[in-house]
Design a protein around this motif. Structure first.
Motif, PDB file in Angstrom:
ATOM      1  N   GLN A 174      17.921  13.099  -5.152  1.00  0.00           N
ATOM      2  CA  GLN A 174      18.554  12.781  -3.872  1.00  0.00           C
ATOM      3  C   GLN A 174      18.822  11.285  -3.693  1.00  0.00           C
ATOM      4  O   GLN A 174      18.939  10.792  -2.577  1.00  0.00           O
ATOM      5  N   LYS A 175      18.940  10.581  -4.827  1.00  0.00           N
ATOM      6  CA  LYS A 175      19.380   9.179  -4.839  1.00  0.00           C
ATOM      7  C   LYS A 175      18.353   8.186  -4.306  1.00  0.00           C
ATOM      8  O   LYS A 175      18.708   7.070  -3.914  1.00  0.00           O
ATOM      9  N   VAL A 176      17.080   8.591  -4.254  1.00  0.00           N
ATOM     10  CA  VAL A 176      16.029   7.618  -3.967  1.00  0.00           C
ATOM     11  C   VAL A 176      15.790   6.843  -5.266  1.00  0.00           C
ATOM     12  O   VAL A 176      15.344   7.415  -6.257  1.00  0.00           O
ATOM     13  N   GLU A 177      16.111   5.563  -5.278  1.00  0.00           N
ATOM     14  CA  GLU A 177      16.052   4.786  -6.519  1.00  0.00           C
ATOM     15  C   GLU A 177      14.687   4.177  -6.790  1.00  0.00           C
ATOM     16  O   GLU A 177      14.302   3.999  -7.941  1.00  0.00           O
ATOM     17  N   LYS A 178      13.969   3.826  -5.727  1.00  0.00           N
ATOM     18  CA  LYS A 178      12.659   3.207  -5.893  1.00  0.00           C
ATOM     19  C   LYS A 178      11.733   3.723  -4.791  1.00  0.00           C
ATOM     20  O   LYS A 178      12.178   3.985  -3.668  1.00  0.00           O
ATOM     21  N   ILE A 179      10.446   3.829  -5.111  1.00  0.00           N
ATOM     22  CA  ILE A 179       9.430   4.181  -4.124  1.00  0.00           C
ATOM     23  C   ILE A 179       8.268   3.212  -4.292  1.00  0.00           C
ATOM     24  O   ILE A 179       7.794   2.979  -5.416  1.00  0.00           O
ATOM     25  N   MET A 180       7.812   2.665  -3.189  1.00  0.00           N
ATOM     26  CA  MET A 180       6.624   1.811  -3.198  1.00  0.00           C
ATOM     27  C   MET A 180       5.413   2.668  -2.849  1.00  0.00           C
ATOM     28  O   MET A 180       5.334   3.240  -1.762  1.00  0.00           O
ATOM     29  N   VAL A 181       4.479   2.781  -3.785  1.00  0.00           N
ATOM     30  CA  VAL A 181       3.267   3.575  -3.590  1.00  0.00           C
ATOM     31  C   VAL A 181       2.226   2.662  -2.941  1.00  0.00           C
ATOM     32  O   VAL A 181       1.868   1.618  -3.499  1.00  0.00           O
ATOM     33  N   THR A 182       1.746   3.045  -1.774  1.00  0.00           N
ATOM     34  CA  THR A 182       0.882   2.158  -1.007  1.00  0.00           C
ATOM     35  C   THR A 182      -0.581   2.277  -1.403  1.00  0.00           C
ATOM     36  O   THR A 182      -1.098   3.372  -1.592  1.00  0.00           O
ATOM     37  N   GLY A 183      -1.230   1.109  -1.490  1.00  0.00           N
ATOM     38  CA  GLY A 183      -2.661   1.053  -1.722  1.00  0.00           C
ATOM     39  C   GLY A 183      -3.371   0.735  -0.417  1.00  0.00           C
ATOM     40  O   GLY A 183      -2.988  -0.206   0.275  1.00  0.00           O
ATOM     41  N   GLY A 184      -4.409   1.494  -0.081  1.00  0.00           N
ATOM     42  CA  GLY A 184      -5.120   1.287   1.174  1.00  0.00           C
ATOM     43  C   GLY A 184      -6.552   0.826   1.002  1.00  0.00           C
ATOM     44  O   GLY A 184      -7.286   0.686   1.979  1.00  0.00           O
ATOM     45  N   SER A 185      -6.951   0.579  -0.238  1.00  0.00           N
ATOM     46  CA  SER A 185      -8.298   0.102  -0.556  1.00  0.00           C
ATOM     47  C   SER A 185      -8.263  -0.357  -2.007  1.00  0.00           C
ATOM     48  O   SER A 185      -7.239  -0.213  -2.693  1.00  0.00           O
ATOM     49  N   LEU A 186      -9.378  -0.868  -2.501  1.00  0.00           N
ATOM     50  CA  LEU A 186      -9.424  -1.287  -3.899  1.00  0.00           C
ATOM     51  C   LEU A 186      -9.200  -0.088  -4.813  1.00  0.00           C
ATOM     52  O   LEU A 186      -8.394  -0.144  -5.748  1.00  0.00           O
ATOM     53  N   SER A 187      -9.893   1.020  -4.549  1.00  0.00           N
ATOM     54  CA  SER A 187      -9.724   2.203  -5.400  1.00  0.00           C
ATOM     55  C   SER A 187      -8.324   2.794  -5.244  1.00  0.00           C
ATOM     56  O   SER A 187      -7.706   3.203  -6.241  1.00  0.00           O
TER      57      SER A 187
ATOM     58  N   GLU B 126       9.145   4.504 -14.167  1.00  0.00           N
ATOM     59  CA  GLU B 126       9.944   3.277 -14.092  1.00  0.00           C
ATOM     60  C   GLU B 126      10.333   2.928 -12.663  1.00  0.00           C
ATOM     61  O   GLU B 126      10.427   1.751 -12.302  1.00  0.00           O
ATOM     62  N   ARG B 127      10.555   3.937 -11.829  1.00  0.00           N
ATOM     63  CA  ARG B 127      11.070   3.685 -10.480  1.00  0.00           C
ATOM     64  C   ARG B 127       9.982   3.666  -9.401  1.00  0.00           C
ATOM     65  O   ARG B 127      10.293   3.598  -8.217  1.00  0.00           O
ATOM     66  N   LEU B 128       8.717   3.713  -9.818  1.00  0.00           N
ATOM     67  CA  LEU B 128       7.620   3.576  -8.871  1.00  0.00           C
ATOM     68  C   LEU B 128       7.034   2.171  -8.957  1.00  0.00           C
ATOM     69  O   LEU B 128       6.912   1.594 -10.035  1.00  0.00           O
ATOM     70  N   PHE B 129       6.643   1.639  -7.800  1.00  0.00           N
ATOM     71  CA  PHE B 129       6.015   0.327  -7.689  1.00  0.00           C
ATOM     72  C   PHE B 129       4.835   0.472  -6.743  1.00  0.00           C
ATOM     73  O   PHE B 129       4.698   1.480  -6.060  1.00  0.00           O
ATOM     74  N   SER B 130       3.965  -0.524  -6.685  1.00  0.00           N
ATOM     75  CA  SER B 130       2.772  -0.363  -5.851  1.00  0.00           C
ATOM     76  C   SER B 130       2.495  -1.599  -5.012  1.00  0.00           C
ATOM     77  O   SER B 130       2.995  -2.699  -5.277  1.00  0.00           O
ATOM     78  N   THR B 131       1.684  -1.372  -3.980  1.00  0.00           N
ATOM     79  CA  THR B 131       1.109  -2.470  -3.212  1.00  0.00           C
ATOM     80  C   THR B 131      -0.376  -2.546  -3.557  1.00  0.00           C
ATOM     81  O   THR B 131      -0.947  -1.595  -4.084  1.00  0.00           O
ATOM     82  N   VAL B 132      -0.982  -3.679  -3.239  1.00  0.00           N
ATOM     83  CA  VAL B 132      -2.411  -3.875  -3.474  1.00  0.00           C
ATOM     84  C   VAL B 132      -3.023  -4.504  -2.227  1.00  0.00           C
ATOM     85  O   VAL B 132      -2.601  -5.585  -1.804  1.00  0.00           O
ATOM     86  N   GLY B 133      -3.982  -3.813  -1.630  1.00  0.00           N
ATOM     87  CA  GLY B 133      -4.621  -4.352  -0.436  1.00  0.00           C
ATOM     88  C   GLY B 133      -5.591  -3.366   0.177  1.00  0.00           C
ATOM     89  O   GLY B 133      -5.815  -2.280  -0.364  1.00  0.00           O
ATOM     90  N   CYS B 134      -6.143  -3.740   1.339  1.00  0.00           N
ATOM     91  CA  CYS B 134      -7.126  -2.912   2.028  1.00  0.00           C
ATOM     92  C   CYS B 134      -6.697  -2.687   3.474  1.00  0.00           C
ATOM     93  O   CYS B 134      -6.518  -3.645   4.239  1.00  0.00           O
ATOM     94  N   HIS B 135      -6.522  -1.416   3.828  1.00  0.00           N
ATOM     95  CA  HIS B 135      -6.120  -0.987   5.163  1.00  0.00           C
ATOM     96  C   HIS B 135      -7.145  -1.477   6.192  1.00  0.00           C
ATOM     97  O   HIS B 135      -8.345  -1.503   5.908  1.00  0.00           O
ATOM     98  N   PRO B 136      -6.706  -1.858   7.391  1.00  0.00           N
ATOM     99  CA  PRO B 136      -7.667  -2.377   8.378  1.00  0.00           C
ATOM    100  C   PRO B 136      -8.806  -1.425   8.714  1.00  0.00           C
ATOM    101  O   PRO B 136      -9.939  -1.871   8.952  1.00  0.00           O
ATOM    102  N   THR B 137      -8.545  -0.132   8.720  1.00  0.00           N
ATOM    103  CA  THR B 137      -9.621   0.813   9.050  1.00  0.00           C
ATOM    104  C   THR B 137     -10.641   0.953   7.935  1.00  0.00           C
ATOM    105  O   THR B 137     -11.687   1.583   8.123  1.00  0.00           O
ATOM    106  N   ARG B 138     -10.360   0.359   6.774  1.00  0.00           N
ATOM    107  CA  ARG B 138     -11.269   0.471   5.629  1.00  0.00           C
ATOM    108  C   ARG B 138     -11.852  -0.879   5.226  1.00  0.00           C
ATOM    109  O   ARG B 138     -12.448  -1.010   4.158  1.00  0.00           O
TER     110      ARG B 138
END
Length: 319
Positions: A49-62, A75-87
């Motif tokens: 459906q033409k979604v070219e990239k998706i950012m996979v969110t990190g909500g904690s170290l694990s 190839e078309r997945l990318f990530s964030t690195v960080g800790c959600h405020p509730t964690r």
């Protein structure tokens, strides 16, 4: 409306927020297995459906480790690195202490440039203080700003009922315009303007389209400060949302108990869930709502939204 969206076929979309490491994509709901893992099928629907990239969110170290590991498989997945405020309680509960937790986040981000495209999900959440008190959230919000300055990466921010404090902290730390997005935005126009004045963008999903007030705020946000997301498996546009009346496309789904191979799961959001299936023209539902609210051509709007995400998160990479 069909004529208005017909030129959208072939357009490119970026989902800036997908919680693809969630157990639901392994067929597990509230600890109970309902069907086999189907993440590969979820991704195939997104690419179709033409979604070219998706950012996979990190909500904690694990979570960040898992998000990065998944991103490295596609190839078309990318990530964030960080800790959600509730964690953020995890910082001080970590075996090596808070400094070690922060250093491990830093290493993940610094050693995987190209795949890690933002620091986050981090910020403040005053709606769920039962998970982490305000003082701890504020302390480790500021600590994670150190990662932003160290890595030079954009911010992927969470803000719930806390915009005044979030903006105040960012203003206090600002050495120049901040770069990033406050995702899943559902605040006031005052909040939006304060966020934009810092140089940040506003991320919109189904949770941003619930009320008449939400739509009135979005009407006033400049196009060049908007991005779209699913925040899947949550935040779909529900029939109870005011914005739903502007949705023209639907994606067929089945209840998880009646899952079949190749079927989407009812009430489980996914990147392709905001995109129609042939023969209906390809267009994200969120873009449909934004186009209706702002009375804009959807073809132009989709282009601008794509460019906004590229400029913030992928400016150093080929689009």
């Amino acid at each position: 409306m069909i004529g208005r969206i017909s030129r959208m076929v072939g357009r490119r979309f970026i989902d800036i927020a997908g919680n693809l490491t969630d157990p639901m994509y392994q067929g597990v709901y509230n600890g109970s297995e309902k069907h086999p893992p189907d993440l590969d099928a979820v991704l195939e629907r997104a690419w179709d459906q033409k979604v070219e990239k998706i950012m996979v969110t990190g909500g904690s170290l694990s979570d960040s480790r898992a998000a990065l590991a998944l991103a490295k498989l596609h190839e078309r997945l990318f990530s964030t690195v960080g800790c959600h405020p509730t964690r953020c309680g995890e910082f001080e509960a970590h075996d090596g202490g808070a400094d070690a937790y922060l250093e491990e986040l830093s290493s993940l981000a610094s050693e995987n440039r190209g795949k890690v495209v933002a620091i986050g999900e981090f910020g403040l959440d005053y709606d769920r203080l039962q998970f982490c008190p305000k003082d701890i959230q504020l302390k480790y919000f500021e600590k994670q700003l150190e990662l932003v300055k160290l890595t030079g990466l954009p911010m992927f921010l969470h803000c719930r009922n806390s915009a005044d404090d979030l903006v105040s902290v960012l203003e206090r730390h600002k050495d120049g315009p901040w770069k990033g997005v406050v995702h899943s935005f559902d605040g006031s126009l005052k909040d939006a303007r304060a966020i934009i004045d810092l140089g940040l963008h506003v991320g919109v999903n189904g949770c941003s389209l619930k009320t008449k007030e939400n739509l009135e705020v979005l009407k006033e946000i400049p196009i060049d400060r908007l991005m779209v997301e699913t925040d899947c498996p949550w935040c779909e546009i529900r029939p109870s949302h005011v914005g739903y009346e502007h949705v023209e496309t639907r994606f067929p789904s089945r209840k998880k108990e009646k899952w079949e191979s190749g079927s989407a799961v009812k009430a489980r959001n996914e990147p392709a869930n905001v995109v129609s299936v042939p023969p209906v023209p390809v267009v994200p539902q969120v873009v449909e709502v934004l186009g209706a609210v702002k009375d804009l051509d959807l073809d132009e709007l989709a282009d601008r939204l794509f460019e906004n995400a590229v400029s913030v998160f992928f400016s150093d990479a080929s689009t």
